[in-house]
Design a protein around this motif. Structure first.
Motif, short mmCIF file in Angstrom:
data_model
loop_
_atom_site.label_atom_id
_atom_site.label_comp_id
_atom_site.label_asym_id
_atom_site.label_seq_id
_atom_site.Cartn_x
_atom_site.Cartn_y
_atom_site.Cartn_z
N TRP A 117 0.81 -1.23 0.00
CA TRP A 117 0.00 0.00 0.00
C TRP A 117 0.83 1.27 0.00
N ASP A 118 1.90 1.30 0.79
CA ASP A 118 2.72 2.51 0.85
C ASP A 118 3.26 2.87 -0.52
N ASP A 119 3.73 1.87 -1.26
CA ASP A 119 4.27 2.14 -2.59
C ASP A 119 3.16 2.56 -3.55
N TRP A 120 2.03 1.85 -3.54
CA TRP A 120 0.91 2.18 -4.42
C TRP A 120 0.34 3.57 -4.11
N SER A 121 0.21 3.89 -2.82
CA SER A 121 -0.40 5.18 -2.46
C SER A 121 0.47 6.36 -2.85
N LYS A 122 1.78 6.10 -3.07
CA LYS A 122 2.67 7.19 -3.45
C LYS A 122 2.92 7.24 -4.95
N ARG A 123 3.03 6.08 -5.59
CA ARG A 123 3.48 6.03 -6.98
C ARG A 123 2.39 5.62 -7.96
N VAL A 151 -1.21 6.22 -7.75
CA VAL A 151 -2.49 6.77 -7.31
C VAL A 151 -3.54 6.62 -8.41
N GLY A 152 -3.14 6.89 -9.67
CA GLY A 152 -4.10 6.77 -10.76
C GLY A 152 -4.62 5.36 -10.92
N GLN A 153 -3.75 4.37 -10.73
CA GLN A 153 -4.19 2.99 -10.85
C GLN A 153 -5.12 2.60 -9.70
N ILE A 154 -4.86 3.14 -8.53
CA ILE A 154 -5.76 2.88 -7.40
C ILE A 154 -7.14 3.45 -7.70
N LYS A 155 -7.20 4.64 -8.31
CA LYS A 155 -8.50 5.24 -8.65
C LYS A 155 -9.28 4.35 -9.60
N VAL A 156 -8.57 3.79 -10.61
CA VAL A 156 -9.24 2.93 -11.56
C VAL A 156 -9.76 1.67 -10.88
N LEU A 157 -8.97 1.11 -10.01
CA LEU A 157 -9.39 -0.09 -9.28
C LEU A 157 -10.63 0.19 -8.43
N ILE A 158 -10.61 1.32 -7.75
CA ILE A 158 -11.74 1.65 -6.87
C ILE A 158 -12.99 1.94 -7.68
N ARG A 159 -12.83 2.58 -8.85
CA ARG A 159 -14.00 2.86 -9.70
C ARG A 159 -14.63 1.55 -10.19
N ARG A 160 -13.81 0.53 -10.39
CA ARG A 160 -14.35 -0.77 -10.78
C ARG A 160 -15.08 -1.44 -9.62
N GLY A 161 -14.72 -1.08 -8.39
CA GLY A 161 -15.37 -1.65 -7.22
C GLY A 161 -14.39 -2.40 -6.35
N VAL A 162 -14.53 -2.20 -5.04
CA VAL A 162 -13.69 -2.88 -4.07
C VAL A 162 -14.38 -4.18 -3.67
N PRO A 163 -13.65 -5.30 -3.63
CA PRO A 163 -14.26 -6.55 -3.17
C PRO A 163 -14.87 -6.38 -1.78
N ALA A 164 -16.06 -6.93 -1.58
CA ALA A 164 -16.80 -6.70 -0.34
C ALA A 164 -15.99 -7.12 0.89
N HIS A 165 -15.28 -8.28 0.82
CA HIS A 165 -14.58 -8.75 2.00
C HIS A 165 -13.30 -7.96 2.27
N LEU A 208 -7.23 1.91 4.95
CA LEU A 208 -5.99 2.35 4.30
C LEU A 208 -6.18 3.68 3.57
N LEU A 209 -7.32 3.84 2.91
CA LEU A 209 -7.56 5.06 2.15
C LEU A 209 -7.57 6.31 3.03
N CYS A 210 -8.09 6.19 4.25
CA CYS A 210 -8.15 7.36 5.14
C CYS A 210 -7.10 7.33 6.24
N ASP A 211 -6.17 6.33 6.18
CA ASP A 211 -5.09 6.24 7.16
C ASP A 211 -5.64 6.19 8.59
N ALA A 212 -6.69 5.36 8.79
CA ALA A 212 -7.35 5.30 10.09
C ALA A 212 -6.49 4.67 11.16
N GLN A 213 -5.49 3.86 10.75
CA GLN A 213 -4.68 3.18 11.74
C GLN A 213 -3.78 4.13 12.53
N ASN A 214 -3.66 5.35 12.06
CA ASN A 214 -2.79 6.32 12.74
C ASN A 214 -3.60 7.39 13.49
#
Length: 584
Positions: A72-78, A80-94, A102-108
């Motif tokens: 996630w750290d690498d994807w969220s920095k490098r 981002v556009g691919q993450i947007k496409v993945l999310i637009r397709r839909g996140v698996p329910a589980h 991870l998207l809102c950094d809730a763990q911190n």
């Protein structure tokens, strides 16, 4: 703030994606073609996914998302556009709970350790939260799993904990839908951490402020896009008095969760967690595009009912997302609209400050007016009453004086012809005495003359008895007759002179009396003219007093009316249309 039912998407001309996204989509298309011939080519291109319109391969999505989550750290920095496409397709329910955290950094989130302490604190909005939950939960499909009382407790706890944590914002009704959706995917404390991040980093805290500046800006931007892209429908809304804020405010406050079916709401919230409020603008305009032909035929009530019925996308969330991303959305234009709204709001704030200043000044003047009325009203009324009484008294005195002078004038006119004054009486008495003295002298002379005539007659009688010669006797008789005639003539002359003197005296007396009478009449006439002039002056004073009295009465009435009118006048400051922050 009460949520308003929202409409559903409809297609419109497509928006341009970024260069990275276009490259990624091209790679996805290429990968899809490879999938048709060789399933082992699934991982031939790292981080590439099928296009939204191609059939999904569940194992492929799970593996890609597993790879994304692990790195996630690498994807969220490098990537981002691919993450947007993945999310637009839909996140698996589980995997959705993990991806959301991870998207809102809730763990911190630092406050996660104090969650239990927040629940122990007193919550001013607890009663309001209970009331909203009892009303909202039975009506919306999003809360089907939370209708049990034991399941409602986590929702209540999260809302209470945040209202205690952020007392400036407190509780807002729109947050019920967001927290409810989070609780369907994760545990209570995790949902609290994600919600804290959403409030802080996703503009939700600004949207929930009581000033509603951020909400107003979003509505202004949405209304401008609506007018530009659907001018005919926007004109119909304006004609019907159906303002954009009536249906769009709840879309921004609860991210369309209160309006969309659960499947479409999940997909929309996935994209919101990645891209922010842009998805609300896109889906909202897609709703109006799809419903345009139907809405333009309806009145206000019909349009509201139509926009509340968005169940058509329940079975096709992919179609909704596809329609949303066909909407024209220009980030530069959105910034320009934000500047325009800021300028308008600044001007409104300046006007509001000026209005508040005028209102404060008006309030201060009203207070001063009340004080002055309390101080002066009784004194002024008392003074006016005294002036009124004085005017009435002067008028009465003038009336009495006028009547007295009229009576005196009549008396003088009646007595002027018969009754002389005191000097005239004394003069007449003096003249009478002198006339009587002259009359006494004349009577004395007349007596002496009569006595002399008597003596002569005696002599004549005696002489006739003497014996003398006839000649002498004749002469003596003739002489005595002549003397007698002379004496009689003198007596007659004296008597005539006396009568003439008496007549002259009477004439002089009458002449003097006439002159005095004329002089007295002239004097009385002058006095009468003077009294008439005084009478006219008094009448003029009386009329002036009556006019002053009428003027005083008019002043009292005007002062009473103006005081009543001024006390009832209130300044009604104009305010911009806004929605309630708390449910009433």
């Amino acid at each position: 703030m009460d949520s308003l039912s929202a409409p559903s998407p409809c297609p419109s001309p497509g928006a341009q994606l970024s260069a990275d996204e276009m490259k990624l989509l091209a790679k996805l298309e290429e990968q899809n073609r490879l999938l048709e011939t060789d399933s082992k080519s699934l991982y031939s291109v790292s981080g590439v996914l099928q296009s939204p319109t191609s059939p999904k391969t569940i194992s492929y999505d799970d593996d890609i998302w597993g790879h994304v989550i692990q790195e996630w750290d690498d994807w969220s920095k490098r990537k981002v556009g691919q993450i947007k496409v993945l999310i637009r397709r839909g996140v698996p329910a589980h995997l959705r709970p993990v991806v959301w955290r991870l998207l809102c950094d809730a763990q911190n989130v630092a406050v996660s350790q104090h969650y239990s302490d927040l629940l122990k604190s007193s919550c001013p909005a607890e009663t309001l939260i209970h009331r909203d939950l009892s009303r909202i939960l039975p009506q919306h499909q999003l809360f089907q799993e939370l209708r049990d009382a034991t399941c409602q407790e986590p929702l209540l706890n999260v809302l209470k904990a945040y209202s205690v944590l952020d007392r400036e914002i407190g509780y807002c009704q729109g947050s019920v839908f967001i927290v409810g959706l989070l609780l369907t995917q994760m545990a209570e404390e995790e949902a609290f951490c994600v919600f804290v991040r959403l409030m802080k980093d996703f503009r939700m805290r600004e949207l929930y402020r009581s000033s509603m500046v951020e909400l107003g800006c979003c509505i202004y931007q949405f209304d401008s896009m609506f007018q530009e892209q659907l001018p005919e429908l926007h004109s119909h809304f304006q004609t019907q008095g159906f303002h954009t804020s009536m249906f769009s405010s709840s879309w921004f406050l609860n991210i369309l969760l209160s309006s969309l079916p659960i499947t479409a709401a999940m997909r929309t919230f996935d994209i919101f967690m990645c891209e922010g409020l842009e998805i609300v603008f896109r889906v909202g305009l897609a709703v109006l595009h799809m419903k345009q032909a139907e809405l333009i035929k309806l009145d206000t009530e019909g349009m509201m009912n139509c926009l509340q019925n968005l169940e058509s996308w329940e079975s096709d969330p992919d179609g909704m997302i596809e329609a949303a991303y066909q909407i024209k959305y220009n980030s530069g234009r959105m910034k320009q609209l934000r500047k325009e709204y800021t300028s308008i709001k600044t001007k409104e704030l300046e006007d509001q400050e000026e209005l508040n200043g005028l209102s404060s000044e008006n309030k201060h003047l009203k207070q001063r007016l009340d004080i002055l009325e309390k101080r002066c009203s009784e004194q002024l009324v008392s003074q006016m009453k005294k002036e009124l009484e004085k005017s009435l008294l002067n008028a009465a005195r003038s009336q009495n004086t006028l009547k007295e002078m009229q009576t005196n004038t009549l008396q003088i006119e009646e007595s002027s012809s018969t009754v002389p004054d005191e000097n005239s009486v004394m003069y007449l008495q003096t003249e009478l005495i002198s006339c009587r003295l002259r009359e006494a002298e004349a009577l004395t002379g007349l007596k002496e003359l009569k006595q002399h005539i008597k003596d002569l007659w005696q002599q004549v009688h005696c002489g006739g008895q003497q014996k003398v010669s006839s000649a002498q006797n004749d002469l003596q008789v003739e002489l005595l007759s002549t003397r007698l005639k002379e004496a009689l003539t003198q007596a007659t002359l004296k008597e005539s002179r006396h009568k003439l003197l008496q007549l002259q005296t009477e004439d002089k007396i009458h002449s003097d009396q006439l002159k005095r009478t004329e002089a007295h009449i002239n004097s009385q006439r002058d006095h009468l003219q003077e009294l008439t002039s005084q009478n006219q002056d008094l009448r003029g004073q009386l009329q002036q007093s009556r006019q002053q009295f009428s003027a005083l009465q008019c002043k009292i009435q005007i002062l009473s009316k103006s005081t009543t009118s001024f006390s009832q006048t209130t300044l009604k400051p104009s305010t911009s249309a806004s929605l309630e922050h708390n449910d009433t």
